[in-house]
Design a protein around this motif. Structure first.
Motif, PDB file in Angstrom:
ATOM      1  N   PRO A   1       0.820  -1.229   0.000  1.00 29.43           N
ATOM      2  CA  PRO A   1       0.000   0.000   0.000  1.00 29.43           C
ATOM      3  C   PRO A   1       0.852   1.276   0.000  1.00 29.43           C
ATOM      4  O   PRO A   1       0.474   2.267  -0.623  1.00 29.43           O
ATOM      5  N   VAL A   2       2.004   1.223   0.685  1.00 29.98           N
ATOM      6  CA  VAL A   2       2.864   2.414   0.736  1.00 29.98           C
ATOM      7  C   VAL A   2       3.392   2.732  -0.660  1.00 29.98           C
ATOM      8  O   VAL A   2       3.320   3.876  -1.135  1.00 29.98           O
ATOM      9  N   GLY A   3       3.888   1.698  -1.338  1.00 27.74           N
ATOM     10  CA  GLY A   3       4.401   1.893  -2.691  1.00 27.74           C
ATOM     11  C   GLY A   3       3.299   2.313  -3.648  1.00 27.74           C
ATOM     12  O   GLY A   3       3.473   3.216  -4.470  1.00 27.74           O
ATOM     13  N   PHE A   4       2.143   1.667  -3.509  1.00 25.73           N
ATOM     14  CA  PHE A   4       1.008   1.972  -4.392  1.00 25.73           C
ATOM     15  C   PHE A   4       0.589   3.447  -4.231  1.00 25.73           C
ATOM     16  O   PHE A   4       0.393   4.158  -5.221  1.00 25.73           O
ATOM     17  N   ALA A   5       0.464   3.871  -2.982  1.00 27.37           N
ATOM     18  CA  ALA A   5       0.057   5.265  -2.719  1.00 27.37           C
ATOM     19  C   ALA A   5       1.111   6.244  -3.245  1.00 27.37           C
ATOM     20  O   ALA A   5       0.772   7.314  -3.774  1.00 27.37           O
ATOM     21  N   THR A   6       2.390   5.859  -3.117  1.00 24.60           N
ATOM     22  CA  THR A   6       3.470   6.721  -3.635  1.00 24.60           C
ATOM     23  C   THR A   6       3.318   6.905  -5.136  1.00 24.60           C
ATOM     24  O   THR A   6       3.383   8.023  -5.650  1.00 24.60           O
ATOM     25  N   GLY A   7       3.099   5.793  -5.838  1.00 23.44           N
ATOM     26  CA  GLY A   7       2.940   5.853  -7.286  1.00 23.44           C
ATOM     27  C   GLY A   7       1.711   6.633  -7.687  1.00 23.44           C
ATOM     28  O   GLY A   7       1.736   7.432  -8.624  1.00 23.44           O
ATOM     29  N   MET A   8       0.629   6.424  -6.953  1.00 17.69           N
ATOM     30  CA  MET A   8      -0.621   7.110  -7.288  1.00 17.69           C
ATOM     31  C   MET A   8      -0.481   8.616  -7.112  1.00 17.69           C
ATOM     32  O   MET A   8      -0.952   9.405  -7.935  1.00 17.69           O
ATOM     33  N   LEU A   9       0.193   8.996  -6.046  1.00  7.87           N
ATOM     34  CA  LEU A   9       0.393  10.432  -5.805  1.00  7.87           C
ATOM     35  C   LEU A   9       1.346  11.017  -6.853  1.00  7.87           C
ATOM     36  O   LEU A   9       1.165  12.152  -7.292  1.00  7.87           O
ATOM     37  N   ALA A  10       2.335  10.202  -7.240  1.00  3.79           N
ATOM     38  CA  ALA A  10       3.266  10.672  -8.265  1.00  3.79           C
ATOM     39  C   ALA A  10       2.526  10.933  -9.572  1.00  3.79           C
ATOM     40  O   ALA A  10       2.796  11.905 -10.274  1.00  3.79           O
ATOM     41  N   ALA A  11       1.563  10.059  -9.893  1.00  2.88           N
ATOM     42  CA  ALA A  11       0.799  10.232 -11.131  1.00  2.88           C
ATOM     43  C   ALA A  11      -0.172  11.405 -11.009  1.00  2.88           C
ATOM     44  O   ALA A  11      -0.546  12.013 -12.000  1.00  2.88           O
ATOM     45  N   THR A  12      -0.571  11.716  -9.786  1.00  2.00           N
ATOM     46  CA  THR A  12      -1.564  12.773  -9.591  1.00  2.00           C
ATOM     47  C   THR A  12      -0.916  14.145  -9.431  1.00  2.00           C
ATOM     48  O   THR A  12      -1.274  15.091 -10.124  1.00  2.00           O
ATOM     49  N   ILE A  13       0.044  14.247  -8.508  1.00  2.00           N
ATOM     50  CA  ILE A  13       0.622  15.567  -8.245  1.00  2.00           C
ATOM     51  C   ILE A  13       2.114  15.625  -8.569  1.00  2.00           C
ATOM     52  O   ILE A  13       2.774  16.618  -8.292  1.00  2.00           O
ATOM     53  N   ALA A  14       2.646  14.558  -9.114  1.00  2.00           N
ATOM     54  CA  ALA A  14       4.041  14.501  -9.591  1.00  2.00           C
ATOM     55  C   ALA A  14       5.081  14.488  -8.483  1.00  2.00           C
ATOM     56  O   ALA A  14       6.265  14.596  -8.750  1.00  2.00           O
ATOM     57  N   VAL A  15       4.658  14.412  -7.221  1.00  2.00           N
ATOM     58  CA  VAL A  15       5.637  14.327  -6.127  1.00  2.00           C
ATOM     59  C   VAL A  15       5.240  13.165  -5.219  1.00  2.00           C
ATOM     60  O   VAL A  15       4.610  13.355  -4.181  1.00  2.00           O
ATOM     61  N   GLY A  16       5.622  11.966  -5.615  1.00  2.00           N
ATOM     62  CA  GLY A  16       5.265  10.790  -4.838  1.00  2.00           C
ATOM     63  C   GLY A  16       5.923  10.742  -3.474  1.00  2.00           C
ATOM     64  O   GLY A  16       5.405  10.138  -2.542  1.00  2.00           O
ATOM     65  N   GLY A  17       7.056  11.406  -3.357  1.00  2.00           N
ATOM     66  CA  GLY A  17       7.805  11.378  -2.106  1.00  2.00           C
ATOM     67  C   GLY A  17       7.051  11.972  -0.932  1.00  2.00           C
ATOM     68  O   GLY A  17       7.333  11.648   0.223  1.00  2.00           O
ATOM     69  N   PHE A  18       6.071  12.820  -1.232  1.00  2.00           N
ATOM     70  CA  PHE A  18       5.302  13.419  -0.145  1.00  2.00           C
ATOM     71  C   PHE A  18       4.448  12.386   0.593  1.00  2.00           C
ATOM     72  O   PHE A  18       4.005  12.639   1.704  1.00  2.00           O
ATOM     73  N   ILE A  19       4.224  11.234  -0.059  1.00  2.00           N
ATOM     74  CA  ILE A  19       3.516  10.165   0.656  1.00  2.00           C
ATOM     75  C   ILE A  19       4.486   9.014   0.914  1.00  2.00           C
ATOM     76  O   ILE A  19       4.365   8.311   1.903  1.00  2.00           O
ATOM     77  N   GLY A  20       5.472   8.851   0.034  1.00  2.00           N
ATOM     78  CA  GLY A  20       6.412   7.735   0.176  1.00  2.00           C
ATOM     79  C   GLY A  20       7.269   7.835   1.424  1.00  2.00           C
ATOM     80  O   GLY A  20       7.392   6.856   2.182  1.00  2.00           O
ATOM     81  N   VAL A  21       7.840   9.013   1.658  1.00  2.00           N
ATOM     82  CA  VAL A  21       8.729   9.166   2.827  1.00  2.00           C
ATOM     83  C   VAL A  21       7.938   9.059   4.144  1.00  2.00           C
ATOM     84  O   VAL A  21       8.301   8.246   5.010  1.00  2.00           O
ATOM     85  N   PRO A  22       6.832   9.822   4.310  1.00  2.00           N
ATOM     86  CA  PRO A  22       6.070   9.633   5.554  1.00  2.00           C
ATOM     87  C   PRO A  22       5.534   8.209   5.681  1.00  2.00           C
ATOM     88  O   PRO A  22       5.469   7.675   6.791  1.00  2.00           O
ATOM     89  N   GLY A  23       5.170   7.576   4.549  1.00  2.00           N
ATOM     90  CA  GLY A  23       4.683   6.195   4.600  1.00  2.00           C
ATOM     91  C   GLY A  23       5.743   5.262   5.158  1.00  2.00           C
ATOM     92  O   GLY A  23       5.462   4.418   6.008  1.00  2.00           O
ATOM     93  N   MET A  24       6.957   5.432   4.676  1.00  2.00           N
ATOM     94  CA  MET A  24       8.044   4.570   5.169  1.00  2.00           C
ATOM     95  C   MET A  24       8.309   4.817   6.653  1.00  2.00           C
ATOM     96  O   MET A  24       8.585   3.899   7.420  1.00  2.00           O
ATOM     97  N   ILE A  25       8.210   6.088   7.066  1.00  2.00           N
ATOM     98  CA  ILE A  25       8.515   6.411   8.465  1.00  2.00           C
ATOM     99  C   ILE A  25       7.404   5.922   9.395  1.00  2.00           C
ATOM    100  O   ILE A  25       7.664   5.234  10.375  1.00  2.00           O
ATOM    101  N   TYR A  26       6.154   6.268   9.050  1.00  2.00           N
ATOM    102  CA  TYR A  26       5.065   6.034  10.016  1.00  2.00           C
ATOM    103  C   TYR A  26       4.331   4.708   9.824  1.00  2.00           C
ATOM    104  O   TYR A  26       3.655   4.254  10.733  1.00  2.00           O
ATOM    105  N   VAL A  27       4.451   4.107   8.637  1.00  2.00           N
ATOM    106  CA  VAL A  27       3.762   2.827   8.419  1.00  2.00           C
ATOM    107  C   VAL A  27       4.740   1.657   8.534  1.00  2.00           C
ATOM    108  O   VAL A  27       4.437   0.646   9.150  1.00  2.00           O
ATOM    109  N   LEU A  28       5.922   1.833   7.948  1.00  2.00           N
ATOM    110  CA  LEU A  28       6.883   0.720   7.962  1.00  2.00           C
ATOM    111  C   LEU A  28       7.867   0.808   9.135  1.00  2.00           C
ATOM    112  O   LEU A  28       8.509  -0.175   9.479  1.00  2.00           O
TER     113      LEU A  28
END
Lengths: 359, 272
Positions: free
Chosen positions: A184-211
């Motif tokens: 889900p973290v990777g999926f959300a990162t990719g989805m955000l990248a396709a939507t707002i072009a900055v996947g890292g805004f969800i990828g980095v917090p996802g890795m910190i707070y989910v993983l």
């Protein structure tokens, strides 16, 4: 796409354009090297404001992003901050997320047209950035008050304790977690990248707070994801002839200098500083995108605003976006040079006597 | 830290302390003996890091430069109250304490500390001379450590480092020239480049390949440029490397006999 390519006109470069792209590339690279993402959100609208067609701006931006991420990831790998295995696992699910994001975008485009699509992008921007950015910023403040002592997020601790096969151990991140929680973290990162072009805004917090990955490793590993996604996206755009190599190389000239400086900066600061910079940038960008929403609502005839006001809102939105990048860069450079100064002073300082022994 | 036999011994000693501290719940101590100057900063840093890592209190004894020969009337160095200030100091609560003594009394001071403080497990020093002196009398093992990276500005630049700097400048300049040449090549024939690079299909390899080539050349140049400008990553403190890497949590608690006092340590058997 062939028709689109024929309709595309590539801009003539002026000295002002070159300087603007170089400087934004440098600052964007600095922020990317430090927090793992950033810069793209200013570069695309920035290029468009110079007269570059939207698709060329996106394609050229993406084509500079993956070599920048590659250099940043290599640099931070040398500092022992990159978990390549985690990056590749997340990138695999991020690629699926990108496809899903594109499908949703197209669906909205068919349903409500360009204005609807823009509104969707801006609302996604604001919602995600306010919620995630706000949380990151609050967490950074909490860490700062605790003198930089970091602890694994409660959610991450709980997820790590769930023994759902296949369990994977990520050595550098020192995290053992089920594969099903990384998807889900990777999926959300990719989805955000396709939507707002900055996947890292969800990828980095996802890795910190989910993983449960540390801020250093998360921001460095994000560069691996950015490289994989950027390379795939760039090949796609290049096959359609949309990459303006001149723009890409000018941005790359600045960003390769910046990304290395940002990576060096991570070795001087405490972990909460990464969260701090990320939180501040995300919140500022959220404000900037919120200011763009009235225009799209006006286009959809939901509200009515006069052209002058819309012009001002647009300028203000772009200014705040640039300011977000500048503030991030200023915080990084200040923190880095402050730490360097303190270190130099410490090495020069004679050790004070703590006890005077009786003679 | 030079990798030497001492490294391995420190690892083993540190591991013993961890298991002992875990078994007894009692904090152990280590003693670091160095000079007051900046040359001993790596020793102090190393001792502090090692102590923190293995849960050991640290006493740093800093030796002041040799004092002028005492006049007949001057009082002789006394050890009375040497330990009391350590106990009273607030810094000690955090497990770290620094102490200054005249260099000529190093042997006596270490003996006194060993006798009074108890549970000093081993001694670290950065000087061969001190190691030699202490090895004769101390009951604890004495390890000499050596800093890999001398303090910046602490020692004059050697001929080697000057040569290296010149080599770095030349390499950076060469990479810079290559980068500029690559940029010039693209922008010199920008029209042709744009025509070829935007054809799409298999021609996609051109822009992708180009950014790879540029990122290698320009990336290497940028890295060296920052280095030359003195902007480098904070060096990993090499002195900490073997400490952080070595002591792994033990799966089973080992108990073993342990003696703090060697009643024969002062006996000189060499002459007999």
């Amino acid at each position: 796409m062939q028709d689109l390519q024929q309709a595309i006109s590539f801009i003539d470069l002026s000295a002002g354009t070159v300087i603007f792209l170089f400087v934004v590339g440098f600052i964007g690279g600095l922020v990317s090297g430090f927090i793992g993402s950033g810069g793209a959100f200013v570069l695309t609208p920035g290029m468009m404001s110079l007269g570059v067609p939207g698709t060329v701006a996106v394609a050229s931006n993406m084509c500079h992003k993956f070599p920048k991420a590659m250099v940043g990831a290599y640099k931070r790998f040398k500092y022992g901050q990159v978990d390549i295995k985690l990056g590749l696992f997340l990138a695999a699910s991020a690629v699926v997320g990108v496809q899903a994001g594109i499908k949703i975008q197209n669906w909205i485009l068919d349903l409500w047209g360009q204005a609807g699509s823009n509104l969707y992008v801006s609302v996604s921007f604001v919602l995600v950035l306010v919620v995630v950015g706000g949380y990151v910023f609050i967490d950074a403040c909490r860490s700062r008050k605790a003198c930089g002592v970091e602890s694994i997020a409660t959610l991450a601790r709980k997820l790590q304790s769930v023994q759902l096969p296949p369990m994977i151990y990520f050595k550098r991140a020192d995290v053992r977690i089920s594969l099903w929680f990384t998807i889900p973290v990777g999926f959300a990162t990719g989805m955000l990248a396709a939507t707002i072009a900055v996947g890292g805004f969800i990828g980095v917090p996802g890795m910190i707070y989910v993983l449960g990955v540390s801020g250093f490793v998360a921001s460095a590993t994000e560069l691996v994801i950015a490289f994989v996604m950027g390379l795939g996206g760039s090949i796609n755009w290049a096959m359609h002839g949309m990459v303006d190599i001149r723009l890409t190389l000018i941005i790359l000239a600045g960003s390769l200098l910046g990304v290395q400086l940002g990576a060096i900066g991570t070795t001087y600061v405490k972990e909460h500083m990464i969260k701090n910079v990320m939180g501040i940038i995300m919140l500022m960008v959220a404000v900037s995108r919120a200011l763009a929403i009235p225009e799209y609502l006006d286009q959809l005839a939901v509200i009515s605003i006069n052209a002058t006001s819309l012009g001002w809102l647009n300028k203000l939105s772009f200014t705040i976006m640039c300011l977000a990048l500048l503030v991030g860069a200023a915080i990084i450079l200040t923190a880095m040079f402050k730490a360097r100064r303190e270190e130099a002073a410490l090495s020069r300082q004679p050790v004070p006597a703590t006890v005077t022994t009786p003679t | 830290m030079n990798h030497s036999c001492d490294d391995m011994k420190i690892k083993l000693a540190a591991r013993d302390i961890i298991s002992l501290a875990a078994a007894t719940g009692c904090p152990k101590r280590l003693l670091a003996v160095g000079s007051t100057g900046p040359e001993s900063i790596p020793l102090r840093d190393y001792a502090a890091a090692l102590g923190k890592r293995i849960g050991c209190q640290v006493i740093v004894v800093m030796l002041e430069s040799p004092m002028p020969a005492p006049e007949p009337a001057s009082p002789v160095f006394s050890f009375a109250g040497l330990v009391a200030p350590i106990g009273a100091a607030t810094g000690w609560q955090r497990g770290f304490f620094e102490l200054r003594i005249p260099r000529q009394y190093v042997k006596e001071a270490v003996e006194e500390l060993s006798r009074s403080m108890k549970r000093i497990e081993f001694i670290l020093t950065d000087s061969d001379n001190i190691k030699e002196i202490l090895s004769e009398t101390a009951i604890q093992p004495v390890f000499r450590i050596e800093a890999v990276n001398p303090e910046p500005g602490g020692s004059p630049m050697s001929t080697d480092s000057k040569a290296n700097t010149m080599k770095d400048i030349i390499t950076t300049a060469v990479l810079g020239v290559i980068t500029v040449a690559l940029y010039t090549a693209v922008f010199w024939k920008a029209d042709l480049v744009m025509r070829l690079f935007t054809r799409g299909g298999a021609y996609a390899a051109l822009p992708i390949g180009t950014v790879f080539v540029f990122s290698f050349a320009h990336g290497a140049f940028a890295s060296r440029l920052w280095s030359l400008l003195g902007i480098q990553a904070r060096p990993k403190t090499e002195a900490y490397k073997n400490v952080t890497a070595s002591p792994q949590p033990q799966k089973t608690k080992r108990t073993r006999a342990y003696a703090h006092v060697n009643p024969f340590h002062n006996l000189d058997l060499r002459g007999k």
